[in-house]
Scaffold this motif. Structure first.
Motif, PDB file in Angstrom:
ATOM      1  N   GLU A 171      37.957   8.479  57.955  1.00  0.00           N
ATOM      2  CA  GLU A 171      38.398   7.147  58.381  1.00  0.00           C
ATOM      3  C   GLU A 171      37.297   6.496  59.219  1.00  0.00           C
ATOM      4  O   GLU A 171      36.564   7.190  59.916  1.00  0.00           O
ATOM      5  CB  GLU A 171      39.683   7.251  59.203  1.00  0.00           C
ATOM      6  N   PRO A 172      37.128   5.165  59.128  1.00  0.00           N
ATOM      7  CA  PRO A 172      37.964   4.210  58.390  1.00  0.00           C
ATOM      8  C   PRO A 172      37.544   4.000  56.937  1.00  0.00           C
ATOM      9  O   PRO A 172      38.191   3.242  56.227  1.00  0.00           O
ATOM     10  CB  PRO A 172      37.759   2.929  59.197  1.00  0.00           C
ATOM     11  N   LEU A 173      36.470   4.652  56.478  1.00  0.00           N
ATOM     12  CA  LEU A 173      36.032   4.433  55.109  1.00  0.00           C
ATOM     13  C   LEU A 173      37.074   4.905  54.095  1.00  0.00           C
ATOM     14  O   LEU A 173      37.154   4.371  52.991  1.00  0.00           O
ATOM     15  CB  LEU A 173      34.699   5.161  54.853  1.00  0.00           C
ATOM     16  N   ARG A 174      37.873   5.895  54.467  1.00  0.00           N
ATOM     17  CA  ARG A 174      38.873   6.410  53.532  1.00  0.00           C
ATOM     18  C   ARG A 174      39.886   5.331  53.144  1.00  0.00           C
ATOM     19  O   ARG A 174      40.505   5.414  52.081  1.00  0.00           O
ATOM     20  CB  ARG A 174      39.586   7.619  54.134  1.00  0.00           C
ATOM     21  N   ALA A 175      40.044   4.328  53.994  1.00  0.00           N
ATOM     22  CA  ALA A 175      41.007   3.265  53.698  1.00  0.00           C
ATOM     23  C   ALA A 175      40.607   2.473  52.455  1.00  0.00           C
ATOM     24  O   ALA A 175      41.469   1.896  51.788  1.00  0.00           O
ATOM     25  CB  ALA A 175      41.126   2.326  54.895  1.00  0.00           C
ATOM     26  N   VAL A 176      39.314   2.455  52.125  1.00  0.00           N
ATOM     27  CA  VAL A 176      38.866   1.699  50.950  1.00  0.00           C
ATOM     28  C   VAL A 176      38.554   2.609  49.761  1.00  0.00           C
ATOM     29  O   VAL A 176      38.339   2.128  48.652  1.00  0.00           O
ATOM     30  CB  VAL A 176      37.636   0.827  51.279  1.00  0.00           C
ATOM     31  N   TRP A 177      38.501   3.923  49.982  1.00  0.00           N
ATOM     32  CA  TRP A 177      38.344   4.879  48.878  1.00  0.00           C
ATOM     33  C   TRP A 177      39.241   6.065  49.182  1.00  0.00           C
ATOM     34  O   TRP A 177      38.868   6.971  49.900  1.00  0.00           O
ATOM     35  CB  TRP A 177      36.885   5.309  48.701  1.00  0.00           C
ATOM     36  N   THR A 178      40.437   6.028  48.631  1.00  0.00           N
ATOM     37  CA  THR A 178      41.497   6.947  49.062  1.00  0.00           C
ATOM     38  C   THR A 178      41.466   8.259  48.298  1.00  0.00           C
ATOM     39  O   THR A 178      42.421   8.634  47.622  1.00  0.00           O
ATOM     40  CB  THR A 178      42.872   6.282  48.892  1.00  0.00           C
ATOM     41  N   LEU A 179      40.367   8.937  48.410  1.00  0.00           N
ATOM     42  CA  LEU A 179      40.227  10.254  47.784  1.00  0.00           C
ATOM     43  C   LEU A 179      40.923  11.284  48.656  1.00  0.00           C
ATOM     44  O   LEU A 179      40.671  11.353  49.862  1.00  0.00           O
ATOM     45  CB  LEU A 179      38.740  10.578  47.639  1.00  0.00           C
ATOM     46  N   ALA A 180      41.803  12.093  48.065  1.00  0.00           N
ATOM     47  CA  ALA A 180      42.603  13.020  48.862  1.00  0.00           C
ATOM     48  C   ALA A 180      41.948  14.389  49.010  1.00  0.00           C
ATOM     49  O   ALA A 180      42.029  15.011  50.071  1.00  0.00           O
ATOM     50  CB  ALA A 180      43.988  13.176  48.230  1.00  0.00           C
ATOM     51  N   ASP A 181      41.311  14.876  47.950  1.00  0.00           N
ATOM     52  CA  ASP A 181      40.861  16.266  47.937  1.00  0.00           C
ATOM     53  C   ASP A 181      39.405  16.380  47.482  1.00  0.00           C
ATOM     54  O   ASP A 181      38.955  15.606  46.629  1.00  0.00           O
ATOM     55  CB  ASP A 181      41.728  17.096  46.980  1.00  0.00           C
TER      56      ASP A 181
END
Length: 261
Positions: A171-181
């Motif tokens: 985060e916060p980059l995960r908010a725009v590329w929601t890769l889980a694993d």
């Protein structure tokens, strides 16, 4: 165009290695959800091990597993590295540094931020002077790398190691590329007319829409990882039969695979 898959390896959540994954994909063992085991490749000297990023660890571990499975652990093979997102953690750390008044970026983080950093660490670890290519093609990254690696194996008549990998962003980059694993896969390819055993794969560009049967045993959220586009192909390899896969590639262009055991 045809190629031959000599060996494969993977790492992901609940999939610690190809032996375990093969049994799950073939229906011989149940999938048990577990956090992915962080790889710790011992193929680099201590100084380089301390400097390399998480992304590089995953790429090198999968690649080395495939080489050992193919009996080429010490061979100087050509490589094709591919990642859609590259190293999100390093990108985040550099962005945070640039947002401070001093704007001082760690030299180690800077050289780990380039897209071909895993290829550089691989060359150091394997003392390799073989050709190496680093690619990115969005959601079509795995298909693009398979096409490139197969072409090199055919034209240059030498083994080529394909390594695909993507890790979640912080985060916060995960908010725009929601890769889980996290997920990494490596395929050792050879020209089809070779004495080495392994299934043959015919590769063709196609206008067919991408879409494959996702392995029933695996969680659907893993499909969001671009490197995991390899899993329908790996499921066919695990069953040791024939099969058909359509991989995403470019707009209005996909890659069709015909696998012959």
């Amino acid at each position: 165009m045809e190629t031959r898959i000599v060996a494969c390896a993977l790492r992901g959540p609940g999939l610690p290695d190809w032996e375990a994954a093969e049994a799950i994909l073939a229906g011989r063992a149940p999938y048990v959800a577990r956090d992915a085991i962080e790889p710790a490749p011992a193929m680099l000297p201590p100084n380089e091990r301390r400097r390399m990023s998480d992304t590089t660890r995953w790429a090198l571990a999968a690649g080395h597993d495939a080489l050992r499975a193919g009996g080429l652990a010490d061979a100087d093979v050509a490589t094709v590295f591919v990642s859609n997102g590259s190293d999100g953690r390093i990108t985040q750390q550099i962005c945070e540094a640039l947002a401070t008044p001093a704007r001082e970026v760690s030299p180690t983080r800077f050289h780990n931020s380039v897209h071909n950093a895993p290829a550089g660490y691989w060359s150091i670890a394997m003392t390799s002077c073989a050709p190496s290519t680093s690619l990115c093609a969005g959601v079509g990254s795995f298909g693009a790398a398979l096409l490139e690696a197969a072409a090199q194996a055919l034209v240059d008549a030498r083994p080529v190691l394909l390594i695909a990998y993507d890790l979640p962003y912080p985060e916060p980059l995960r908010a725009v590329w929601t890769l889980a694993d996290p997920f990494a896969v490596a395929l050792l390819l050879a020209q089809p007319e070779t004495d080495v055993a392994g299934p043959r794969v015919r590769i063709e560009l196609s206008s067919a829409p991408p879409g494959n049967d996702w392995p029933d045993a695996l969680p659907r959220e893993l499909a969001r990882n671009p490197a995991a586009a390899a899993l329908p192909l790996l499921a066919i390899l695990a069953r040791r039969g024939d099969g058909h896969v359509v991989l995403p590639f470019l707009d209005r262009c996909s890659i069709e695979l015909e696998v012959t055991a």
